[in-house]
Scaffold this active site. Structure first.
Site, PDB file in Angstrom:
ATOM      1  N   ASN A   9       0.872  -1.179   0.000  1.00 43.17           N
ATOM      2  CA  ASN A   9       0.000   0.000   0.000  1.00 43.17           C
ATOM      3  C   ASN A   9       0.908   1.228   0.000  1.00 43.17           C
ATOM      4  O   ASN A   9       1.506   1.555   1.025  1.00 43.17           O
ATOM      5  CB  ASN A   9      -0.891  -0.053   1.257  1.00 43.17           C
ATOM      6  CG  ASN A   9      -1.736   1.193   1.426  1.00 43.17           C
ATOM      7  OD1 ASN A   9      -1.786   2.047   0.536  1.00 43.17           O
ATOM      8  ND2 ASN A   9      -2.398   1.294   2.570  1.00 43.17           N
ATOM      9  N   HIS A  95      -9.638   0.827   4.898  1.00 41.98           N
ATOM     10  CA  HIS A  95      -8.373   1.081   5.599  1.00 41.98           C
ATOM     11  C   HIS A  95      -8.632   2.041   6.765  1.00 41.98           C
ATOM     12  O   HIS A  95      -9.447   2.952   6.648  1.00 41.98           O
ATOM     13  CB  HIS A  95      -7.341   1.668   4.631  1.00 41.98           C
ATOM     14  CG  HIS A  95      -5.973   1.678   5.226  1.00 41.98           C
ATOM     15  ND1 HIS A  95      -5.571   2.632   6.122  1.00 41.98           N
ATOM     16  CD2 HIS A  95      -4.932   0.823   5.092  1.00 41.98           C
ATOM     17  CE1 HIS A  95      -4.326   2.368   6.509  1.00 41.98           C
ATOM     18  NE2 HIS A  95      -3.916   1.272   5.897  1.00 41.98           N
ATOM     19  N   GLU A 182      -5.517  -5.128  10.616  1.00 43.44           N
ATOM     20  CA  GLU A 182      -4.565  -4.033  10.746  1.00 43.44           C
ATOM     21  C   GLU A 182      -4.816  -3.276  12.051  1.00 43.44           C
ATOM     22  O   GLU A 182      -5.623  -2.327  12.071  1.00 43.44           O
ATOM     23  CB  GLU A 182      -4.704  -3.078   9.566  1.00 43.44           C
ATOM     24  CG  GLU A 182      -4.343  -3.702   8.237  1.00 43.44           C
ATOM     25  CD  GLU A 182      -3.635  -2.700   7.334  1.00 43.44           C
ATOM     26  OE1 GLU A 182      -2.574  -3.037   6.820  1.00 43.44           O
ATOM     27  OE2 GLU A 182      -4.136  -1.581   7.191  1.00 43.44           O
TER      28      GLU A 182
HETATM   29  P1  PGA Z   1       2.707   0.254   7.678  1.00 46.45           P
HETATM   30  O1  PGA Z   1       1.239   0.406   7.048  1.00 46.45           O
HETATM   31  O2  PGA Z   1       3.298  -1.019   7.118  1.00 46.45           O
HETATM   32  O3  PGA Z   1       3.453   1.475   7.226  1.00 46.45           O
HETATM   33  O4  PGA Z   1       2.559   0.183   9.153  1.00 46.45           O
HETATM   34  C1  PGA Z   1       0.413  -0.709   6.837  1.00 46.45           C
HETATM   35  C2  PGA Z   1      -0.919  -0.269   6.250  1.00 46.45           C
HETATM   36  O5  PGA Z   1      -1.423   0.776   6.661  1.00 46.45           O
HETATM   37  O6  PGA Z   1      -1.494  -0.924   5.373  1.00 46.45           O
END
Ligand code: PGA
Length: 267
Positions: A9, A95, A182
């Site tokens: 992402n 998200h 997440e």
């Molecule tokens: P990060 O983000 O790996 O920078 O913690 C993950 C995401 O938000 O999908």
């Protein structure tokens, strides 16, 4: 055995030339990791440029969000068919940053500003269903904030978000959904959820899918972990029974790190 799925992402990073350059470095992963689904999710503005570079590589193109209407007077929104039209096959919905739930809150982000990032369980459901109707594979994110975790609400919050996102789906729609756990407090913070705990909460998500759709749907659905995934912790996370992949933010902007995460998938 569920096929592993690693998605990068890129969030709000990469002008088109930068995106093309990163995509050129990532394109070989399609052939180098044939047992894993590899997806990159650039910002809308770089999708076409990155898609041209990735065409035929086996690395898939994903968007970071989508609107639920087919067309109409919705200034600033992007319809599912518009994504399909430019070669997008996957899309992230729900998200935490689209829900206004940030791992690293910024000064000045008061409620009036956060209201800009207005996804709710209901809009996530609308987006998910519209994306599936257009044939897109959906990466659907759920996760608790630090305050919710500290209040002992993790499992309840995650289960509620899963039920909200998947409400009214039929089996065909569900077959193209990948869930992503997440934890908000682990996103962009450098704090990874311990692999045991990440696996446990992915198990909670699987159970909720089972409660809603039955045991075979629960067995089949793929669940990613996301939140400060890096080459150093990817192997541990990806070796857990309930974790079928990773949704990678920061580390997906560095080709070598993203490649190392893809290659950390057990064969
Ligand atoms: P990060 O983000 O790996 O920078 O913690 C993950 C995401 O938000 O999908």
């Amino acid at each position: 055995m569920r096929r592993k799925i690693i998605a990068g992402n890129w969030k709000m990073h990469m002008l088109t030339a930068e995106g093309r350059a990163l995509a050129r470095e990532l394109a070989p992963l399609g052939k180098e990791a044939p047992g894993t689904d590899v997806i990159v999710c650039p910002p809308y503005t770089a999708l076409s440029a990155v898609g041209e570079v990735l065409a035929g590589s086996g690395v898939h193109l994903g968007a970071q969000d989508v609107f639920w209407k087919e067309k109409g007077a919705y200034t600033g929104q992007v319809a599912p068919a518009m994504l399909v039209d430019i070669g997008v096959s996957h899309v992230i919905v729900g998200h935490s940053e689209s829900r206004g739930r940030f791992g690293v809150p910024e000064p000045g982000m008061d409620d009036a500003v956060l209201a800009h990032f207005g996804d709710s369980d209901k809009t996530v459901n609308l987006k998910l269903r519209a994306a599936r109707a257009a044939g897109l594979i959906v990466l659907c994110c759920v996760g608790e904030t630090l305050a919710e975790r500290e209040a002992g609400q993790t499992d309840a919050v995650v289960s509620r978000q899963v039920a909200g996102a998947l409400e009214g789906l039929d089996a065909g729609e569900l077959a193209g959904v990948v869930m992503a756990y997440e934890p908000v407090w682990a996103i962009g913070t450098g704090k990874t959820c311990e692999a045991d705990e990440a696996d446990r909460v992915c198990g909670v998500i699987r159970s909720e899918v089972g409660r809603l759709f039955g045991g075979s749907a629960a067995d089949a659905i793929r669940i990613q972990y996301g939140g400060s995934v890096k080459p150093g912790n990817a192997g541990d996370l990806l070796g857990r029974p309930n974790i079928d992949g990773a949704l990678v933010g920061g580390a997906s902007l560095v080709a070598a790190d993203f490649a190392a995460i893809v290659k950390a998938c057990p064969a």
